[in-house]
Design a protein around this motif. Structure first.
Motif, PDB file in Angstrom:
ATOM      1  N   GLN A 173      62.786  33.294  49.155  1.00  0.00           N
ATOM      2  CA  GLN A 173      61.424  32.979  49.607  1.00  0.00           C
ATOM      3  C   GLN A 173      60.511  32.888  48.389  1.00  0.00           C
ATOM      4  OE1 GLN A 173      59.794  35.954  52.194  1.00  0.00           O
ATOM      5  NE2 GLN A 173      57.805  34.966  52.331  1.00  0.00           N
ATOM      6  N   VAL A 174      59.871  31.740  48.251  1.00  0.00           N
ATOM      7  CA  VAL A 174      58.999  31.514  47.112  1.00  0.00           C
ATOM      8  C   VAL A 174      57.612  32.088  47.402  1.00  0.00           C
ATOM      9  CG1 VAL A 174      57.867  29.761  45.688  1.00  0.00           C
ATOM     10  CG2 VAL A 174      60.248  29.441  46.436  1.00  0.00           C
ATOM     11  N   GLN A 175      57.077  32.786  46.424  1.00  0.00           N
ATOM     12  CA  GLN A 175      55.708  33.301  46.538  1.00  0.00           C
ATOM     13  C   GLN A 175      54.960  33.055  45.238  1.00  0.00           C
ATOM     14  OE1 GLN A 175      56.052  37.508  47.814  1.00  0.00           O
ATOM     15  NE2 GLN A 175      54.822  36.877  49.568  1.00  0.00           N
ATOM     16  N   LEU A 176      53.726  32.619  45.372  1.00  0.00           N
ATOM     17  CA  LEU A 176      52.795  32.506  44.252  1.00  0.00           C
ATOM     18  C   LEU A 176      51.601  33.378  44.591  1.00  0.00           C
ATOM     19  CD1 LEU A 176      52.793  28.638  43.634  1.00  0.00           C
ATOM     20  CD2 LEU A 176      54.184  30.354  42.501  1.00  0.00           C
ATOM     21  N   VAL A 177      51.298  34.325  43.721  1.00  0.00           N
ATOM     22  CA  VAL A 177      50.222  35.273  44.000  1.00  0.00           C
ATOM     23  C   VAL A 177      49.184  35.186  42.885  1.00  0.00           C
ATOM     24  CG1 VAL A 177      49.617  37.673  44.382  1.00  0.00           C
ATOM     25  CG2 VAL A 177      51.816  36.794  45.204  1.00  0.00           C
ATOM     26  N   GLU A 178      47.986  34.719  43.264  1.00  0.00           N
ATOM     27  CA  GLU A 178      46.892  34.620  42.299  1.00  0.00           C
ATOM     28  C   GLU A 178      46.096  35.928  42.255  1.00  0.00           C
ATOM     29  OE1 GLU A 178      46.797  30.389  44.311  1.00  0.00           O
ATOM     30  OE2 GLU A 178      46.997  32.473  44.977  1.00  0.00           O
ATOM     31  N   SER A 179      45.489  36.166  41.114  1.00  0.00           N
ATOM     32  CA  SER A 179      44.598  37.314  40.962  1.00  0.00           C
ATOM     33  C   SER A 179      43.602  37.019  39.844  1.00  0.00           C
ATOM     34  CB  SER A 179      45.397  38.582  40.632  1.00  0.00           C
ATOM     35  OG  SER A 179      46.108  38.429  39.418  1.00  0.00           O
ATOM     36  N   GLY A 180      42.573  37.845  39.753  1.00  0.00           N
ATOM     37  CA  GLY A 180      41.619  37.723  38.658  1.00  0.00           C
ATOM     38  C   GLY A 180      40.292  37.110  39.036  1.00  0.00           C
ATOM     39  N   GLY A 181      40.153  36.638  40.260  1.00  0.00           N
ATOM     40  CA  GLY A 181      38.887  36.068  40.685  1.00  0.00           C
ATOM     41  C   GLY A 181      37.826  37.147  40.862  1.00  0.00           C
ATOM     42  N   GLY A 182      36.596  36.684  41.084  1.00  0.00           N
ATOM     43  CA  GLY A 182      35.512  37.626  41.292  1.00  0.00           C
ATOM     44  C   GLY A 182      34.162  36.987  41.075  1.00  0.00           C
ATOM     45  N   LEU A 183      33.162  37.842  40.946  1.00  0.00           N
ATOM     46  CA  LEU A 183      31.786  37.411  40.716  1.00  0.00           C
ATOM     47  C   LEU A 183      31.455  37.556  39.235  1.00  0.00           C
ATOM     48  CD1 LEU A 183      28.923  36.635  41.697  1.00  0.00           C
ATOM     49  CD2 LEU A 183      28.535  39.086  42.101  1.00  0.00           C
ATOM     50  N   VAL A 184      30.910  36.504  38.650  1.00  0.00           N
ATOM     51  CA  VAL A 184      30.552  36.531  37.230  1.00  0.00           C
ATOM     52  C   VAL A 184      29.247  35.777  37.039  1.00  0.00           C
ATOM     53  CG1 VAL A 184      31.896  34.459  36.713  1.00  0.00           C
ATOM     54  CG2 VAL A 184      31.445  36.107  34.886  1.00  0.00           C
ATOM     55  N   GLN A 185      28.480  36.183  36.041  1.00  0.00           N
ATOM     56  CA  GLN A 185      27.212  35.503  35.763  1.00  0.00           C
ATOM     57  C   GLN A 185      27.461  34.197  35.010  1.00  0.00           C
ATOM     58  OE1 GLN A 185      24.664  38.239  33.653  1.00  0.00           O
ATOM     59  NE2 GLN A 185      24.033  39.262  35.534  1.00  0.00           N
ATOM     60  N   PRO A 186      26.539  33.257  35.126  1.00  0.00           N
ATOM     61  CA  PRO A 186      26.660  32.022  34.332  1.00  0.00           C
ATOM     62  C   PRO A 186      26.797  32.346  32.847  1.00  0.00           C
ATOM     63  CG  PRO A 186      24.947  31.778  35.981  1.00  0.00           C
ATOM     64  CD  PRO A 186      25.380  33.215  36.040  1.00  0.00           C
ATOM     65  N   GLY A 187      27.717  31.626  32.192  1.00  0.00           N
ATOM     66  CA  GLY A 187      28.009  31.877  30.791  1.00  0.00           C
ATOM     67  C   GLY A 187      29.110  32.892  30.568  1.00  0.00           C
ATOM     68  N   LEU A 239      36.233  34.592  32.966  1.00  0.00           N
ATOM     69  CA  LEU A 239      37.229  35.191  33.843  1.00  0.00           C
ATOM     70  C   LEU A 239      38.591  34.682  33.430  1.00  0.00           C
ATOM     71  CD1 LEU A 239      35.819  34.957  37.499  1.00  0.00           C
ATOM     72  CD2 LEU A 239      36.224  37.052  36.191  1.00  0.00           C
ATOM     73  N   ARG A 240      39.611  35.481  33.706  1.00  0.00           N
ATOM     74  CA  ARG A 240      40.985  35.055  33.468  1.00  0.00           C
ATOM     75  C   ARG A 240      41.761  35.198  34.769  1.00  0.00           C
ATOM     76  NH1 ARG A 240      45.919  37.925  30.244  1.00  0.00           N
ATOM     77  NH2 ARG A 240      46.861  36.076  29.276  1.00  0.00           N
ATOM     78  N   LEU A 241      42.213  34.053  35.276  1.00  0.00           N
ATOM     79  CA  LEU A 241      43.029  34.047  36.478  1.00  0.00           C
ATOM     80  C   LEU A 241      44.503  34.129  36.106  1.00  0.00           C
ATOM     81  CD1 LEU A 241      41.298  31.228  38.559  1.00  0.00           C
ATOM     82  CD2 LEU A 241      40.701  33.650  38.394  1.00  0.00           C
ATOM     83  N   SER A 242      45.276  34.780  36.977  1.00  0.00           N
ATOM     84  CA  SER A 242      46.722  34.858  36.815  1.00  0.00           C
ATOM     85  C   SER A 242      47.388  34.409  38.100  1.00  0.00           C
ATOM     86  CB  SER A 242      47.160  36.291  36.502  1.00  0.00           C
ATOM     87  OG  SER A 242      46.563  36.774  35.328  1.00  0.00           O
ATOM     88  N   CYS A 243      48.554  33.843  37.963  1.00  0.00           N
ATOM     89  CA  CYS A 243      49.367  33.455  39.118  1.00  0.00           C
ATOM     90  C   CYS A 243      50.808  33.808  38.778  1.00  0.00           C
ATOM     91  CB  CYS A 243      49.214  31.977  39.405  1.00  0.00           C
ATOM     92  SG  CYS A 243      50.374  31.341  40.636  1.00  0.00           S
ATOM     93  N   THR A 244      51.363  34.748  39.524  1.00  0.00           N
ATOM     94  CA  THR A 244      52.736  35.190  39.287  1.00  0.00           C
ATOM     95  C   THR A 244      53.640  34.655  40.380  1.00  0.00           C
ATOM     96  OG1 THR A 244      51.976  37.175  38.156  1.00  0.00           O
ATOM     97  CG2 THR A 244      54.232  37.183  39.000  1.00  0.00           C
ATOM     98  N   ALA A 245      54.736  34.042  39.953  1.00  0.00           N
ATOM     99  CA  ALA A 245      55.668  33.405  40.871  1.00  0.00           C
ATOM    100  C   ALA A 245      56.926  34.246  41.046  1.00  0.00           C
ATOM    101  CB  ALA A 245      56.042  32.020  40.364  1.00  0.00           C
TER     102      ALA A 245
END
Length: 116
Positions: free
Chosen positions: A1-15, A18-24
């Motif tokens: 079973q294939v899974q892709l799980v993203e993380s690292g999102g959120g609220l940030v001010q302009p400028g 953020l660093r997003l990750s996706c682990t498969a």
């Protein structure tokens, strides 16, 4: 079973950054081209960045060139999206995608909100 799980999102001010990750899991990661897409309720899902499986060549949407960097770690089966100088128009749900020769897989998405 294939899974892709993203993380690292959120609220940030302009400028900000953020660093997003996706682990498969469930696939041979090094054989897949990996991409990040984003979508808002007002727009169709758009391609943000791609990194090719063979030579790790990268490509970016014009709107993020010079601000975003995609990279991959084939040992950790993870693709990253470093996002700098974020703008309000970068607010969206960000999805990762694994594309093989005949099949593709999507993650569930992670929300990025850029707001003061």
């Amino acid at each position: 079973q294939v899974q892709l799980v993203e993380s690292g999102g959120g609220l940030v001010q302009p400028g900000g950054s953020l660093r997003l990750s996706c682990t498969a899991s469930g696939l041979t990661f090094r054989f897949y081209d990996m991409s990040w897409y984003r979508q808002t309720p007002e727009k169709e899902r758009e391609l943000v960045a791609t990194i090719i499986s063979t030579d790790h060549r990268t490509d970016y949407a014009n709107s993020v060139k010079g601000r975003f960097t995609i990279s991959r770690d084939n040992v950790r089966n993870t693709v990253f999206l470093q996002m700098n100088s974020l703008k309000s128009e970068d607010t969206a749900v960000y999805y990762c995608k694994a594309a093989g020769r005949r099949e593709s897989y999507w993650g569930q998405g992670t929300q990025v909100t850029v707001s003061s």
